[in-house]
Design a protein around this motif. Structure first.
Motif, PDB file in Angstrom:
ATOM      1  N   ILE A   1     -16.939   3.116  19.184  1.00  0.00           N
ATOM      2  CA  ILE A   1     -15.500   2.874  19.019  1.00  0.00           C
ATOM      3  C   ILE A   1     -15.254   1.673  18.113  1.00  0.00           C
ATOM      4  CG2 ILE A   1     -13.370   2.203  20.225  1.00  0.00           C
ATOM      5  CD1 ILE A   1     -14.469   3.860  22.647  1.00  0.00           C
ATOM      6  N   VAL A   2     -16.012   0.608  18.306  1.00  0.00           N
ATOM      7  CA  VAL A   2     -15.854  -0.591  17.470  1.00  0.00           C
ATOM      8  C   VAL A   2     -16.179  -0.276  16.008  1.00  0.00           C
ATOM      9  CG1 VAL A   2     -16.846  -2.860  16.976  1.00  0.00           C
ATOM     10  CG2 VAL A   2     -16.154  -2.291  19.300  1.00  0.00           C
ATOM     11  N   VAL A   3     -17.293   0.401  15.766  1.00  0.00           N
ATOM     12  CA  VAL A   3     -17.689   0.730  14.388  1.00  0.00           C
ATOM     13  C   VAL A   3     -16.655   1.630  13.721  1.00  0.00           C
ATOM     14  CG1 VAL A   3     -19.420   1.973  13.014  1.00  0.00           C
ATOM     15  CG2 VAL A   3     -20.151   0.339  14.762  1.00  0.00           C
ATOM     16  N   LEU A   4     -16.183   2.642  14.435  1.00  0.00           N
ATOM     17  CA  LEU A   4     -15.162   3.528  13.865  1.00  0.00           C
ATOM     18  C   LEU A   4     -13.865   2.785  13.574  1.00  0.00           C
ATOM     19  CD1 LEU A   4     -15.708   6.705  16.053  1.00  0.00           C
ATOM     20  CD2 LEU A   4     -16.096   6.521  13.587  1.00  0.00           C
ATOM     21  N   SER A   5     -13.493   1.867  14.444  1.00  0.00           N
ATOM     22  CA  SER A   5     -12.260   1.102  14.232  1.00  0.00           C
ATOM     23  C   SER A   5     -12.388   0.174  13.028  1.00  0.00           C
ATOM     24  CB  SER A   5     -11.912   0.305  15.488  1.00  0.00           C
ATOM     25  OG  SER A   5     -11.691   1.171  16.564  1.00  0.00           O
ATOM     26  N   ILE A   6     -13.534  -0.458  12.884  1.00  0.00           N
ATOM     27  CA  ILE A   6     -13.759  -1.322  11.718  1.00  0.00           C
ATOM     28  C   ILE A   6     -13.743  -0.490  10.440  1.00  0.00           C
ATOM     29  CG2 ILE A   6     -15.458  -2.785  10.552  1.00  0.00           C
ATOM     30  CD1 ILE A   6     -16.218  -3.847  13.362  1.00  0.00           C
ATOM     31  N   ALA A   7     -14.386   0.668  10.478  1.00  0.00           N
ATOM     32  CA  ALA A   7     -14.386   1.546   9.302  1.00  0.00           C
ATOM     33  C   ALA A   7     -12.969   1.991   8.952  1.00  0.00           C
ATOM     34  CB  ALA A   7     -15.275   2.759   9.562  1.00  0.00           C
ATOM     35  N   ALA A   8     -12.175   2.312   9.963  1.00  0.00           N
ATOM     36  CA  ALA A   8     -10.799   2.749   9.716  1.00  0.00           C
ATOM     37  C   ALA A   8      -9.947   1.606   9.165  1.00  0.00           C
ATOM     38  CB  ALA A   8     -10.176   3.301  10.987  1.00  0.00           C
ATOM     39  N   LEU A   9     -10.208   0.396   9.616  1.00  0.00           N
ATOM     40  CA  LEU A   9      -9.472  -0.755   9.083  1.00  0.00           C
ATOM     41  C   LEU A   9      -9.872  -1.044   7.641  1.00  0.00           C
ATOM     42  CD1 LEU A   9      -9.542  -3.081  12.210  1.00  0.00           C
ATOM     43  CD2 LEU A   9      -7.490  -2.157  11.114  1.00  0.00           C
TER      44      LEU A   9
ATOM     45  N   LEU B   1      -2.341  -1.080  13.629  1.00  0.00           N
ATOM     46  CA  LEU B   1      -2.258  -1.603  14.992  1.00  0.00           C
ATOM     47  C   LEU B   1      -3.037  -0.728  15.969  1.00  0.00           C
ATOM     48  CD1 LEU B   1       1.445  -2.814  15.205  1.00  0.00           C
ATOM     49  CD2 LEU B   1      -0.614  -4.221  15.121  1.00  0.00           C
ATOM     50  N   CYS B   2      -2.982   0.590  15.766  1.00  0.00           N
ATOM     51  CA  CYS B   2      -3.777   1.502  16.603  1.00  0.00           C
ATOM     52  C   CYS B   2      -5.264   1.221  16.432  1.00  0.00           C
ATOM     53  CB  CYS B   2      -3.469   2.958  16.248  1.00  0.00           C
ATOM     54  SG  CYS B   2      -1.833   3.527  16.740  1.00  0.00           S
ATOM     55  N   ASP B   3      -5.689   0.991  15.195  1.00  0.00           N
ATOM     56  CA  ASP B   3      -7.105   0.691  14.943  1.00  0.00           C
ATOM     57  C   ASP B   3      -7.518  -0.638  15.564  1.00  0.00           C
ATOM     58  OD1 ASP B   3      -7.706   3.024  13.511  1.00  0.00           O
ATOM     59  OD2 ASP B   3      -6.924   2.159  11.657  1.00  0.00           O
ATOM     60  N   VAL B   4      -6.652  -1.640  15.470  1.00  0.00           N
ATOM     61  CA  VAL B   4      -6.959  -2.943  16.075  1.00  0.00           C
ATOM     62  C   VAL B   4      -7.038  -2.806  17.594  1.00  0.00           C
ATOM     63  CG1 VAL B   4      -6.083  -5.284  16.457  1.00  0.00           C
ATOM     64  CG2 VAL B   4      -6.025  -4.289  14.164  1.00  0.00           C
ATOM     65  N   ALA B   5      -6.110  -2.058  18.173  1.00  0.00           N
ATOM     66  CA  ALA B   5      -6.134  -1.844  19.627  1.00  0.00           C
ATOM     67  C   ALA B   5      -7.418  -1.123  20.041  1.00  0.00           C
ATOM     68  CB  ALA B   5      -4.902  -1.059  20.067  1.00  0.00           C
ATOM     69  N   ASN B   6      -7.830  -0.104  19.274  1.00  0.00           N
ATOM     70  CA  ASN B   6      -9.077   0.596  19.585  1.00  0.00           C
ATOM     71  C   ASN B   6     -10.285  -0.315  19.412  1.00  0.00           C
ATOM     72  OD1 ASN B   6      -8.345   3.099  20.560  1.00  0.00           O
ATOM     73  ND2 ASN B   6      -8.286   4.066  18.561  1.00  0.00           N
ATOM     74  N   LEU B   7     -10.236  -1.203  18.441  1.00  0.00           N
ATOM     75  CA  LEU B   7     -11.316  -2.173  18.263  1.00  0.00           C
ATOM     76  C   LEU B   7     -11.449  -3.055  19.507  1.00  0.00           C
ATOM     77  CD1 LEU B   7     -13.374  -3.620  16.351  1.00  0.00           C
ATOM     78  CD2 LEU B   7     -11.461  -5.034  15.609  1.00  0.00           C
ATOM     79  N   ILE B   8     -10.329  -3.531  20.013  1.00  0.00           N
ATOM     80  CA  ILE B   8     -10.333  -4.369  21.216  1.00  0.00           C
ATOM     81  C   ILE B   8     -10.812  -3.575  22.428  1.00  0.00           C
ATOM     82  CG2 ILE B   8      -8.837  -5.636  22.826  1.00  0.00           C
ATOM     83  CD1 ILE B   8      -7.132  -6.375  20.277  1.00  0.00           C
ATOM     84  N   LEU B   9     -10.336  -2.339  22.564  1.00  0.00           N
ATOM     85  CA  LEU B   9     -10.765  -1.501  23.692  1.00  0.00           C
ATOM     86  C   LEU B   9     -12.259  -1.202  23.624  1.00  0.00           C
ATOM     87  CD1 LEU B   9      -7.751   0.962  23.825  1.00  0.00           C
ATOM     88  CD2 LEU B   9      -8.383  -0.726  25.575  1.00  0.00           C
ATOM     89  N   GLY B  10     -12.776  -0.963  22.421  1.00  0.00           N
ATOM     90  CA  GLY B  10     -14.212  -0.733  22.267  1.00  0.00           C
ATOM     91  C   GLY B  10     -15.019  -1.956  22.661  1.00  0.00           C
ATOM     92  N   ALA B  11     -14.529  -3.134  22.276  1.00  0.00           N
ATOM     93  CA  ALA B  11     -15.221  -4.372  22.654  1.00  0.00           C
ATOM     94  C   ALA B  11     -15.177  -4.584  24.167  1.00  0.00           C
ATOM     95  CB  ALA B  11     -14.585  -5.566  21.931  1.00  0.00           C
ATOM     96  N   ILE B  12     -14.037  -4.306  24.774  1.00  0.00           N
ATOM     97  CA  ILE B  12     -13.937  -4.438  26.236  1.00  0.00           C
ATOM     98  C   ILE B  12     -14.906  -3.472  26.911  1.00  0.00           C
ATOM     99  CG2 ILE B  12     -12.438  -4.021  28.233  1.00  0.00           C
ATOM    100  CD1 ILE B  12     -10.095  -5.047  26.461  1.00  0.00           C
ATOM    101  N   LEU B  13     -14.972  -2.236  26.413  1.00  0.00           N
ATOM    102  CA  LEU B  13     -15.893  -1.265  26.994  1.00  0.00           C
ATOM    103  C   LEU B  13     -17.337  -1.728  26.843  1.00  0.00           C
ATOM    104  CD1 LEU B  13     -16.196   1.464  28.414  1.00  0.00           C
ATOM    105  CD2 LEU B  13     -16.293   2.534  26.141  1.00  0.00           C
ATOM    106  N   PHE B  14     -17.683  -2.252  25.671  1.00  0.00           N
ATOM    107  CA  PHE B  14     -19.048  -2.731  25.442  1.00  0.00           C
ATOM    108  C   PHE B  14     -19.414  -3.851  26.409  1.00  0.00           C
ATOM    109  CE2 PHE B  14     -22.086  -5.627  23.475  1.00  0.00           C
ATOM    110  CZ  PHE B  14     -23.129  -4.760  23.190  1.00  0.00           C
ATOM    111  N   PHE B  15     -18.501  -4.788  26.623  1.00  0.00           N
ATOM    112  CA  PHE B  15     -18.790  -5.941  27.483  1.00  0.00           C
ATOM    113  C   PHE B  15     -18.484  -5.676  28.961  1.00  0.00           C
ATOM    114  CE2 PHE B  15     -18.238  -8.101  23.344  1.00  0.00           C
ATOM    115  CZ  PHE B  15     -19.480  -8.704  23.282  1.00  0.00           C
ATOM    116  N   SER B  16     -17.909  -4.520  29.281  1.00  0.00           N
ATOM    117  CA  SER B  16     -17.514  -4.246  30.658  1.00  0.00           C
ATOM    118  C   SER B  16     -18.663  -4.280  31.673  1.00  0.00           C
ATOM    119  CB  SER B  16     -16.748  -2.929  30.753  1.00  0.00           C
ATOM    120  OG  SER B  16     -17.565  -1.838  30.393  1.00  0.00           O
TER     121      SER B  16
END
Length: 122
Positions: free
Chosen positions: A50-58, A13-28
């Motif tokens: 952040i997105v790449v690291l989160s995907i790798a962690a998942l 869940l932490c990784d999924v949340a970071n994935l979403i936060l990374g996407a928000i930051l990218f599109f911000s």
């Protein structure tokens, strides 16, 4: 056994949340209409990392991914001052997302330290 399942779920869940936060930051820059320049460039680059690291962690958890995510979260947090952002929405977005990413990475590191994943011999 149930604690291992809950701990795995919390870590994911932490990784999924970071994935979403990374996407928000990218599109911000588009969502919040950042000015062109360091604010947008930092949001793009940090968001991708952040997105790449989160995907790798998942895909396959490794402790180093969380440490790098923690470092990137701290970078996003302090980058407005280091890069000289004006006090705008860009600064607020970077600070909030940086705090959240760093805290989530720290929580996941703490969870893994408390109950390290068991590895079976193949």
């Amino acid at each position: 056994m149930e604690d291992d399942v809950n701990q795995w779920t919390n870590a994911k869940l932490c990784d999924v949340a970071n994935l979403i936060l990374g996407a928000i930051l990218f599109f911000s820059p588009w969502i919040f209409a950042f000015a062109a320049g360091p604010q947008s460039q930092n949001a793009f680059a940090s968001g991708i990392v952040i997105v790449v690291l989160s995907i790798a962690a998942l895909a396959a958890y490794a402790v180093w991914e969380e440490w790098v995510n923690l470092i990137v979260g701290v970078w996003v947090l302090v980058s407005p001052w280091l890069l000289g952002f004006p006090a705008t929405t860009a600064m607020t977005v970077h600070v909030i997302i940086g705090i959240l990413v760093a805290v989530l990475a720290a929580i996941e590191l703490w969870l893994m330290h408390q109950n390290p994943p068991t590895q079976s011999a193949a």
